[in-house]
Design a protein around this motif. Sequence first.
Motif, PDB file in Angstrom:
ATOM      1  N   GLN A  18      37.397  28.804  47.108  1.00 31.65           N
ATOM      2  CA  GLN A  18      36.109  28.234  46.714  1.00 31.65           C
ATOM      3  C   GLN A  18      35.365  29.055  45.672  1.00 31.65           C
ATOM      4  OE1 GLN A  18      34.856  27.459  51.039  1.00 31.65           O
ATOM      5  NE2 GLN A  18      33.942  25.782  49.899  1.00 31.65           N
ATOM      6  N   ASN A  19      35.564  30.386  45.694  1.00 36.98           N
ATOM      7  CA  ASN A  19      34.887  31.253  44.731  1.00 36.98           C
ATOM      8  C   ASN A  19      35.862  32.330  44.284  1.00 36.98           C
ATOM      9  OD1 ASN A  19      32.089  30.186  44.883  1.00 36.98           O
ATOM     10  ND2 ASN A  19      32.306  30.801  47.027  1.00 36.98           N
ATOM     11  N   ALA A 362      46.528  31.479  40.457  1.00 37.99           N
ATOM     12  CA  ALA A 362      47.342  30.305  40.102  1.00 37.99           C
ATOM     13  C   ALA A 362      46.542  29.007  40.083  1.00 37.99           C
ATOM     14  CB  ALA A 362      48.507  30.166  41.080  1.00 37.99           C
ATOM     15  N   THR A 363      45.318  29.040  40.636  1.00 39.16           N
ATOM     16  CA  THR A 363      44.542  27.795  40.737  1.00 39.16           C
ATOM     17  C   THR A 363      43.153  27.997  40.117  1.00 39.16           C
ATOM     18  OG1 THR A 363      43.869  28.367  43.030  1.00 39.16           O
ATOM     19  CG2 THR A 363      45.829  26.978  42.756  1.00 39.16           C
ATOM     20  N   LEU A 364      42.164  28.372  40.916  1.00 39.44           N
ATOM     21  CA  LEU A 364      40.787  28.464  40.420  1.00 39.44           C
ATOM     22  C   LEU A 364      40.629  29.536  39.336  1.00 39.44           C
ATOM     23  CD1 LEU A 364      37.883  27.370  40.704  1.00 39.44           C
ATOM     24  CD2 LEU A 364      37.499  29.129  42.456  1.00 39.44           C
ATOM     25  N   GLY A 365      41.347  30.650  39.472  1.00 39.57           N
ATOM     26  CA  GLY A 365      41.251  31.710  38.469  1.00 39.57           C
ATOM     27  C   GLY A 365      41.740  31.251  37.106  1.00 39.57           C
ATOM     28  N   SER A 366      42.867  30.545  37.094  1.00 42.39           N
ATOM     29  CA  SER A 366      43.357  30.002  35.823  1.00 42.39           C
ATOM     30  C   SER A 366      42.425  28.914  35.296  1.00 42.39           C
ATOM     31  CB  SER A 366      44.784  29.465  35.976  1.00 42.39           C
ATOM     32  OG  SER A 366      45.729  30.519  35.926  1.00 42.39           O
ATOM     33  N   ALA A 367      41.837  28.127  36.200  1.00 42.75           N
ATOM     34  CA  ALA A 367      40.858  27.120  35.767  1.00 42.75           C
ATOM     35  C   ALA A 367      39.663  27.792  35.092  1.00 42.75           C
ATOM     36  CB  ALA A 367      40.403  26.269  36.950  1.00 42.75           C
ATOM     37  N   ASP A 373      36.927  25.125  35.299  1.00 41.35           N
ATOM     38  CA  ASP A 373      36.632  25.238  36.722  1.00 41.35           C
ATOM     39  C   ASP A 373      35.604  24.222  37.212  1.00 41.35           C
ATOM     40  OD1 ASP A 373      35.312  27.163  34.963  1.00 41.35           O
ATOM     41  OD2 ASP A 373      34.126  27.743  36.697  1.00 41.35           O
ATOM     42  N   GLU A 374      34.926  23.537  36.283  1.00 43.75           N
ATOM     43  CA  GLU A 374      34.072  22.410  36.702  1.00 43.75           C
ATOM     44  C   GLU A 374      34.921  21.188  37.047  1.00 43.75           C
ATOM     45  OE1 GLU A 374      30.544  22.344  36.989  1.00 43.75           O
ATOM     46  OE2 GLU A 374      30.974  24.488  36.915  1.00 43.75           O
ATOM     47  N   LYS A 375      36.162  21.163  36.582  1.00 45.61           N
ATOM     48  CA  LYS A 375      37.014  19.989  36.758  1.00 45.61           C
ATOM     49  C   LYS A 375      38.199  20.225  37.690  1.00 45.61           C
ATOM     50  CE  LYS A 375      36.223  18.323  31.989  1.00 45.61           C
ATOM     51  NZ  LYS A 375      35.406  17.160  32.333  1.00 45.61           N
ATOM     52  N   LEU A 376      38.672  21.465  37.759  1.00 47.85           N
ATOM     53  CA  LEU A 376      39.940  21.761  38.428  1.00 47.85           C
ATOM     54  C   LEU A 376      39.834  23.038  39.256  1.00 47.85           C
ATOM     55  CD1 LEU A 376      42.355  21.298  35.353  1.00 47.85           C
ATOM     56  CD2 LEU A 376      42.060  19.682  37.240  1.00 47.85           C
ATOM     57  N   GLY A 377      40.841  23.278  40.091  1.00 43.35           N
ATOM     58  CA  GLY A 377      40.987  24.579  40.726  1.00 43.35           C
ATOM     59  C   GLY A 377      40.803  24.605  42.226  1.00 43.35           C
ATOM     60  N   ASN A 378      40.091  23.618  42.790  1.00 44.09           N
ATOM     61  CA  ASN A 378      39.984  23.520  44.246  1.00 44.09           C
ATOM     62  C   ASN A 378      39.667  22.069  44.635  1.00 44.09           C
ATOM     63  OD1 ASN A 378      37.182  23.247  43.825  1.00 44.09           O
ATOM     64  ND2 ASN A 378      36.807  25.433  44.213  1.00 44.09           N
ATOM     65  N   PHE A 379      39.352  21.866  45.927  1.00 39.93           N
ATOM     66  CA  PHE A 379      39.168  20.508  46.439  1.00 39.93           C
ATOM     67  C   PHE A 379      37.702  20.078  46.505  1.00 39.93           C
ATOM     68  CE2 PHE A 379      43.297  21.681  48.559  1.00 39.93           C
ATOM     69  CZ  PHE A 379      44.084  20.826  47.804  1.00 39.93           C
ATOM     70  N   ASN A 380      36.839  20.705  45.722  1.00 40.72           N
ATOM     71  CA  ASN A 380      35.434  20.311  45.750  1.00 40.72           C
ATOM     72  C   ASN A 380      35.267  18.859  45.290  1.00 40.72           C
ATOM     73  OD1 ASN A 380      34.923  22.903  46.537  1.00 40.72           O
ATOM     74  ND2 ASN A 380      33.806  23.503  44.695  1.00 40.72           N
ATOM     75  N   VAL A 381      34.354  18.162  45.961  1.00 37.17           N
ATOM     76  CA  VAL A 381      34.087  16.754  45.625  1.00 37.17           C
ATOM     77  C   VAL A 381      33.629  16.648  44.173  1.00 37.17           C
ATOM     78  CG1 VAL A 381      32.524  14.812  46.106  1.00 37.17           C
ATOM     79  CG2 VAL A 381      33.644  16.048  47.989  1.00 37.17           C
ATOM     80  N   GLY A 382      34.175  15.673  43.470  1.00 35.43           N
ATOM     81  CA  GLY A 382      33.849  15.454  42.068  1.00 35.43           C
ATOM     82  C   GLY A 382      34.904  15.991  41.117  1.00 35.43           C
ATOM     83  N   LYS A 383      35.751  16.895  41.614  1.00 34.25           N
ATOM     84  CA  LYS A 383      36.791  17.446  40.738  1.00 34.25           C
ATOM     85  C   LYS A 383      37.964  16.473  40.599  1.00 34.25           C
ATOM     86  CE  LYS A 383      35.766  22.352  40.967  1.00 34.25           C
ATOM     87  NZ  LYS A 383      36.324  23.706  40.990  1.00 34.25           N
TER      88      LYS A 383
END
Length: 438
Positions: A18-19, A362-367, A373-383
């Motif tokens: 998440q962060n 591999a996910t949020l850090g690369s985003a 990171d506003e669009k990709l990297g975790n499962f936050n709603v809206g991504k």
Amino acid sequence: MSSTTTFQAIRGRFLDIQNTVSQASEIPSQTRYIADGLLITENGKITWFGTWEQGKNHVPVNVELEHYPEQLIVPGFIDSHIHFPQTEMVGAYGEQLLEWLNTYTFPTEIQFKDKTYADKIAQFFVEELLKNGTTTALVFCTVHPESVDALFEAAEHHNMRLIAGKVLMDRNAPEALLDTAESAYLDSKALIEKWHGRGRALYAITPRFAPTSTPEQLQKAGQLKMEYPDVYVHTHLSENKNEIAWVKELFPEQKGYLDVYDHYGLTGNRSVFAHCVHLEESEWDCMHKTGSAIAFCPTSNLFLGSGLFPLKKAWDKQVKVGLGTDIGAGTSFCQLQTLNEAYKVQQLQGEKLSAFESLYHATLGSAKALDLDEKLGNFNVGKEADFIVLNLKATALQQLRQSKAKDIEDAVFALMTMGDDRNIHATYIYGQKVYEQK
């Protein structure tokens, strides 16, 4: 996109970050593990995410639920540095960077003037990314505009978010691979107008590296960046000591390698520099000050004998880092294998790389490194709903090891140490399944 609404509902074990997870951070508070979770997507975006019990009544009527009770679902892997034309020359023997370019890379890239050939390799490349769980990548093409069209067309077929660009190279390479300062500018401008922001495509101004561009060409690259401030800059920096010495010979008026790029306006929030194995203190400070990002490419740095990337230094200097496979100096499309080598690179420097920090890179850090990171990297709603389904027990040895895993962190660490493309059960792009292991 079609005008009809498309829903997907996925149930299973979910893990995301998440962060920011650094070597010093409180890891449990940054990670989100849901043993029985639900993800709902609508037209490619995440509209609901949480536990199955909380969410089961949110599943739209007539939407078939896909259930993965045994697997682990994570955000799609993001590759922050890779060369699609080098797909066919992975594992080329015996050279370090500069010799390797002349012996293997340049002869291979000459073929990509032929659009039919470029199409064939681009399609293979995109399928290979999906098979390895990579859902977004920052990609080098060749000097030929045909190579850019081929790659974006192949990605568009899957509605895949790729960032790519035509290589700029007007000296120190074979004649057949050279453009000019002016043609590089005009070709890039036309490709930006054609592709940047079309569907999920984004464009990167792509000087190969400082030695293959004249000052005039770098000035034109900086002009493009001023004219199109939301496009990317993608190049190489301080990979190899001989390369650094060569840059100092070619640009004696600049303070150092990074200062060449900075002088021409090519640093900044959407500028990604591959490797950065041998940065000087002032260059670390410039990376931080300009908001530039690094692509850490461990399999490539080891394969070409370039050196060990100081990841701890990047954390200390607060410089964004993404993970890159760097095919074809890198030796695997798979981010799991890349993380396996990243761990060893840290061990050789007396540092550690945890499972959750690895997943972050591999996910949020690369985003974050790609300003996505506003669009990709975790499962936050809206991504955007790019995610992969992992089989943690793809081999007999993995089954045995996973049976002894103490907790989810240990299970993920074992996966990242032993995993490869056999562990990618399914890949989803924009909510749609685009790959499933047979």
